[in-house]
Structures are given as structure tokens and as C-alpha cells.
Design a protein around this motif. Structure first.
Motif, PDB file in Angstrom:
ATOM      1  N   ASP A 237       5.783  -5.070   1.716  1.00  0.00           N
ATOM      2  CA  ASP A 237       5.553  -4.851   2.996  1.00  0.00           C
ATOM      3  C   ASP A 237       4.431  -4.852   3.794  1.00  0.00           C
ATOM      4  O   ASP A 237       3.269  -6.308   2.880  1.00  0.00           O
ATOM      5  CB  ASP A 237       4.665  -2.707   2.689  1.00  0.00           C
ATOM      6  CG  ASP A 237       5.232  -1.974   4.308  1.00  0.00           C
ATOM      7  OD1 ASP A 237       5.690  -2.812   5.395  1.00  0.00           O
ATOM      8  OD2 ASP A 237       4.412  -1.121   4.870  1.00  0.00           O
ATOM      9  N   SER A 238       4.484  -5.060   5.009  1.00  0.00           N
ATOM     10  CA  SER A 238       3.380  -5.805   5.591  1.00  0.00           C
ATOM     11  C   SER A 238       2.145  -5.598   5.402  1.00  0.00           C
ATOM     12  O   SER A 238       2.231  -4.256   5.117  1.00  0.00           O
ATOM     13  CB  SER A 238       3.794  -6.285   6.943  1.00  0.00           C
ATOM     14  OG  SER A 238       4.262  -4.989   7.990  1.00  0.00           O
TER      15      SER A 238
ATOM     16  N   THR B  20       0.736  -0.696   0.116  1.00  0.00           N
ATOM     17  CA  THR B  20       0.012   0.172  -0.076  1.00  0.00           C
ATOM     18  C   THR B  20       0.600   0.927   0.054  1.00  0.00           C
ATOM     19  O   THR B  20       2.049   1.041   0.038  1.00  0.00           O
ATOM     20  CB  THR B  20      -0.802   0.262   1.377  1.00  0.00           C
ATOM     21  OG1 THR B  20      -0.133   0.353   2.718  1.00  0.00           O
ATOM     22  CG2 THR B  20      -1.596  -1.675   1.403  1.00  0.00           C
ATOM     23  N   SER B  21       0.183   1.901   0.086  1.00  0.00           N
ATOM     24  CA  SER B  21       0.895   3.626  -0.509  1.00  0.00           C
ATOM     25  C   SER B  21       1.039   4.218   1.471  1.00  0.00           C
ATOM     26  O   SER B  21       0.808   4.622   2.134  1.00  0.00           O
ATOM     27  CB  SER B  21      -0.179   4.676  -0.117  1.00  0.00           C
ATOM     28  OG  SER B  21       0.028   5.945  -0.861  1.00  0.00           O
ATOM     29  N   GLY B  22       2.032   3.153   1.824  1.00  0.00           N
ATOM     30  CA  GLY B  22       2.260   3.764   3.191  1.00  0.00           C
ATOM     31  C   GLY B  22       4.028   3.359   2.756  1.00  0.00           C
ATOM     32  O   GLY B  22       4.686   4.575   2.381  1.00  0.00           O
ATOM     33  N   ASN B  23       4.343   4.109   4.028  1.00  0.00           N
ATOM     34  CA  ASN B  23       6.312   4.697   4.998  1.00  0.00           C
ATOM     35  C   ASN B  23       6.637   3.896   3.658  1.00  0.00           C
ATOM     36  O   ASN B  23       7.933   4.163   3.597  1.00  0.00           O
ATOM     37  CB  ASN B  23       6.357   5.033   5.675  1.00  0.00           C
ATOM     38  CG  ASN B  23       6.456   3.136   6.933  1.00  0.00           C
ATOM     39  OD1 ASN B  23       5.937   1.823   5.771  1.00  0.00           O
ATOM     40  ND2 ASN B  23       6.640   3.250   8.075  1.00  0.00           N
ATOM     41  N   ILE B  24       6.518   2.476   3.633  1.00  0.00           N
ATOM     42  CA  ILE B  24       7.981   2.066   2.930  1.00  0.00           C
ATOM     43  C   ILE B  24       7.717   2.153   1.097  1.00  0.00           C
ATOM     44  O   ILE B  24       8.884   2.776   0.413  1.00  0.00           O
ATOM     45  CB  ILE B  24       7.792  -0.308   2.908  1.00  0.00           C
ATOM     46  CG1 ILE B  24       8.094   0.222   4.696  1.00  0.00           C
ATOM     47  CG2 ILE B  24       8.648  -0.865   2.234  1.00  0.00           C
ATOM     48  CD1 ILE B  24       9.843   0.490   4.821  1.00  0.00           C
ATOM     49  N   GLY B  25       6.203   2.199   1.033  1.00  0.00           N
ATOM     50  CA  GLY B  25       5.840   2.305  -0.390  1.00  0.00           C
ATOM     51  C   GLY B  25       6.241   3.882  -0.613  1.00  0.00           C
ATOM     52  O   GLY B  25       6.879   3.815  -1.679  1.00  0.00           O
TER      53      GLY B  25
ATOM     54  N   ASN C  96      12.398  -8.984  -1.424  1.00  0.00           N
ATOM     55  CA  ASN C  96      13.554  -8.576  -0.543  1.00  0.00           C
ATOM     56  C   ASN C  96      12.367  -7.473   0.397  1.00  0.00           C
ATOM     57  O   ASN C  96      11.815  -6.942   0.084  1.00  0.00           O
ATOM     58  CB  ASN C  96      14.193  -7.586  -1.033  1.00  0.00           C
ATOM     59  CG  ASN C  96      14.410  -6.363  -0.418  1.00  0.00           C
ATOM     60  OD1 ASN C  96      14.770  -6.700   0.691  1.00  0.00           O
ATOM     61  ND2 ASN C  96      14.735  -4.689  -0.163  1.00  0.00           N
ATOM     62  N   PRO C  97      11.302  -9.256   1.264  1.00  0.00           N
ATOM     63  CA  PRO C  97      10.112  -8.326   1.881  1.00  0.00           C
ATOM     64  C   PRO C  97      10.849  -7.488   2.855  1.00  0.00           C
ATOM     65  O   PRO C  97      11.789  -7.708   3.673  1.00  0.00           O
ATOM     66  CB  PRO C  97       9.684  -9.313   2.278  1.00  0.00           C
ATOM     67  CG  PRO C  97      10.722 -10.530   2.658  1.00  0.00           C
ATOM     68  CD  PRO C  97      11.753 -10.167   1.293  1.00  0.00           C
ATOM     69  N   CYS C  98      10.203  -6.089   3.131  1.00  0.00           N
ATOM     70  CA  CYS C  98      10.111  -5.517   4.578  1.00  0.00           C
ATOM     71  C   CYS C  98       9.677  -5.699   6.096  1.00  0.00           C
ATOM     72  O   CYS C  98       8.959  -6.391   5.639  1.00  0.00           O
ATOM     73  CB  CYS C  98      10.182  -3.915   4.048  1.00  0.00           C
ATOM     74  SG  CYS C  98      10.443  -2.908   5.260  1.00  0.00           S
ATOM     75  N   PRO C  99      11.089  -6.047   6.177  1.00  0.00           N
ATOM     76  CA  PRO C  99      10.821  -6.714   7.940  1.00  0.00           C
ATOM     77  C   PRO C  99       9.644  -5.747   8.065  1.00  0.00           C
ATOM     78  O   PRO C  99      10.181  -4.067   8.735  1.00  0.00           O
ATOM     79  CB  PRO C  99      11.483  -6.969   8.725  1.00  0.00           C
ATOM     80  CG  PRO C  99      12.896  -6.397   7.842  1.00  0.00           C
ATOM     81  CD  PRO C  99      12.667  -6.279   6.600  1.00  0.00           C
ATOM     82  N   PRO C 100       8.809  -6.403   8.998  1.00  0.00           N
ATOM     83  CA  PRO C 100       8.969  -7.744  10.060  1.00  0.00           C
ATOM     84  C   PRO C 100       8.022  -7.637   9.072  1.00  0.00           C
ATOM     85  O   PRO C 100       6.917  -7.622   8.094  1.00  0.00           O
ATOM     86  CB  PRO C 100       8.429  -7.283  10.939  1.00  0.00           C
ATOM     87  CG  PRO C 100       7.250  -6.305  11.274  1.00  0.00           C
ATOM     88  CD  PRO C 100       8.405  -4.747  10.697  1.00  0.00           C
TER      89      PRO C 100
END
Length: 281
Positions: A202-203, A151-156, A237-241
Motif C-alpha cells: 500500500d502507498s 501499515t494498518s490502514g484500509n488496504i492492510g 500486486n501493489p495497491c494503486p496509487p
């Protein structure tokens, strides 16, 4: 002195210089460079990877850390006054706080560098670490095709910022109501992943996991079968967690595509390099 609040605070040359400092750190340079220096850190109890690597990185360079919870910054006392006192003793501030405007205000009053350890809209250190890790296994990662599934969150938003800064292509795939602005979007993940080299996730947020919305995300889980549709030598490359069975399947994590553990080892020297770059500039 340089702050890192947003990736756009940097130029592409700045990023390359940070990567060079990270290389030098691995070669044993900068021993005791932070001797006698104190870094004030604001981290929640839930932080593991970012906090551990910042604390260890500062310790290995001879520095000292003093830790507070982020809520300490939300008290009645004005930030201007808090920072006015810290200017007497602190050599740097490392902050994980949901509100990036808090970091902007701190930077107005501080005479030491401010480093953003994550907000609700970005996570610059995490992304710089991933890019550095990519530079170790790719001839030129800016030529790779990236896909972000989330989603359009901090990682995206951080990947979006990195793509603009470094000049690589980025495609997002997710339910349409979660798409980012000004990013290439393909709603059908089976189509979107074809031809991609770097698969990032991203989770899912608690909101996304609600029963009425989870159905919409079931078609956006990265599985081993989907990874086989990406380019040859593609990586996951998944962002943890990350959570097996939610945004990624267990078989994808257990496959040779997954690079998460080996990538995150570079958090240590990249965060050290960011500190050194911030102090030396």
C-alpha cells in the motif's frame, strides 16, 4: 437485497457466487439487466479506477448513475431523511466515504443495497477484484502465502479481513508501530518475503512520509532484488496509487513480477457482479 459494507458481510460461498457472476458477465450474460435502474454514487474528485469502473459497469448493463461528492452526506440534514427521499427513486447506493459508520447508518434506513467503495478502514471491492484476478492465474489462491507490506490502514485491514474469510495465510511486514492485531508479523522484510507467493503493498500515508518517520520505511520498499527472494512464480500486486521510489522500486514495477495493470482490469466485471449479487439476493 444484500449490502457490501464489510467483507465479513459475505461468506466464502458468496464470494464464489460473485466470481461466477463475473464469469457470466464476460460471456455476455445480463445484458440490459439494469435497464431503468438508477444508482446514486458518492465519490471524491480524486477517485479514478473505482469510479470509472463502477460508472462504466452500470452503463454497460443499461443503468444510470447520478454522482455527488461525499461531503453531500455530511450536511446538517439527517441521513434518515436523505435516505427516506432516495428510497423513492434509487435502486442502489455506491459510497466512498472515510467513515464506515456513515454507511452503517445509511443501511438502517435504505430499502436498496449499499456498496462500500472505500472507507478509512477497508476497501472490499478492491480486494475482491484482486482475489478474482488471482483465481484466473492460480489453481487455488487460498493455498498461496500472502505478504502485505504496509501499515494498518484500509488496504492492510481489508487483506486481513479477506484472509479470515477465504482462509489463506497472511503475513505483515512494516515498522512495528504500524502492525495490525491478530496478523502474523515479521519485522525484517528480507526474512518475511522468503517463501511468499503474493506480495501486496500500500502507498505510504502523508504521515509516514514525514522526515522523521520516512527513515523507518526505507527498509520496507519492495525491490526487484527482494522479489527474487520470494517463491518461484511469485507476483507483485501493489495497491494503486503506487509510487515508484517509495513503497515499490521502479525496477520491481518494470519487472515480470508486477501484475497490477492486468489485475485491475477485473475491477469492471467484479463491481458489476457485486451490484448484480446485491440486487438479486
Amino acid at each position: 437485497m444484500r449490502n457490501l459494507i464489510r467483507l465479513r458481510d459475505y461468506t466464502k460461498n458468496d464470494v464464489q457466487e460473485i466470481f461466477h457472476i463475473a464469469d457470466e458477465l464476460q460471456a455476455g450474460k445480463y445484458k440490459d439487466f439494469l435497464k431503468g435502474k438508477t444508482f446514486v454514487m458518492f465519490f471524491p474528485d480524486s477517485s479514478i479506477r473505482t469510479r470509472v469502473t463502477f460508472e462504466k459497469g452500470i452503463y454497460l448493463l443499461g443503468g444510470q448513475t447520478i454522482l455527488f461528492p461525499p461531503a453531500t452526506l455530511d450536511k446538517k440534514e439527517k441521513l434518515e431523511d436523505v435516505i427516506g427521499y432516495l428510497n423513492n427513486w434509487a435502486d442502489g447506493l455506491i459510497v466512498r466515504h472515510k467513515d464506515i459508520s456513515m454507511l452503517d447508518e445509511i443501511s438502517i434506513h435504505a430499502n436498496f443495497p449499499i456498496i462500500n467503495a472505500m472507507t478509512d478502514i477497508n476497501h472490499p471491492c478492491e480486494i475482491l477484484s484482486d482475489l478474482y484476478a488471482l483465481s484466473k492465474i492460480r489453481t487455488d489462491f487460498t493455498k498461496d502465502k500472502f505478504i502485505f507490506v504496509g501499515t494498518s490502514g484500509n488496504i492492510g485491514l481489508a487483506w486481513k479481513e479477506a484472509s479470515k474469510l477465504m482462509g489463506f495465510s497472511l503475513t505483515q511486514s512494516c515498522p512495528i508501530e504500524y502492525k495490525m492485531q491478530d496478523v502474523d508479523y515479521i519485522g525484517n522484510l528480507k526474512e518475511a518475503i522468503v517463501g511468499k507467493d503474493i506480495v501486496c503493498t500500500d502507498s505510504l500515508s502523508p504521515d509516514s512520509l514525514s522526515s522523521d518517520k520516512l527513515k523507518g520505511f526505507r527498509n520496507y520498499q519492495i525491490t526487484l532484488e527482494l522479489m527474487k527472494s520470494a517463491n518461484n512464480k511469485a507476483i507483485l500486486n501493489p495497491c494503486p496509487p503506487f509510487y515508484r521510489g517509495e513503497e515499490v522500486s521502479a525496477d520491481a514495477i518494470d519487472s515480470a513480477y508486477f501484475v497490477g495493470y492486468s489485475f485491475k482490469k477485473h475491477l469492471l466485471e467484479i463491481q458489476q457482479a457485486i451490484i448484480l449479487f446485491s440486487i438479486m439476493k
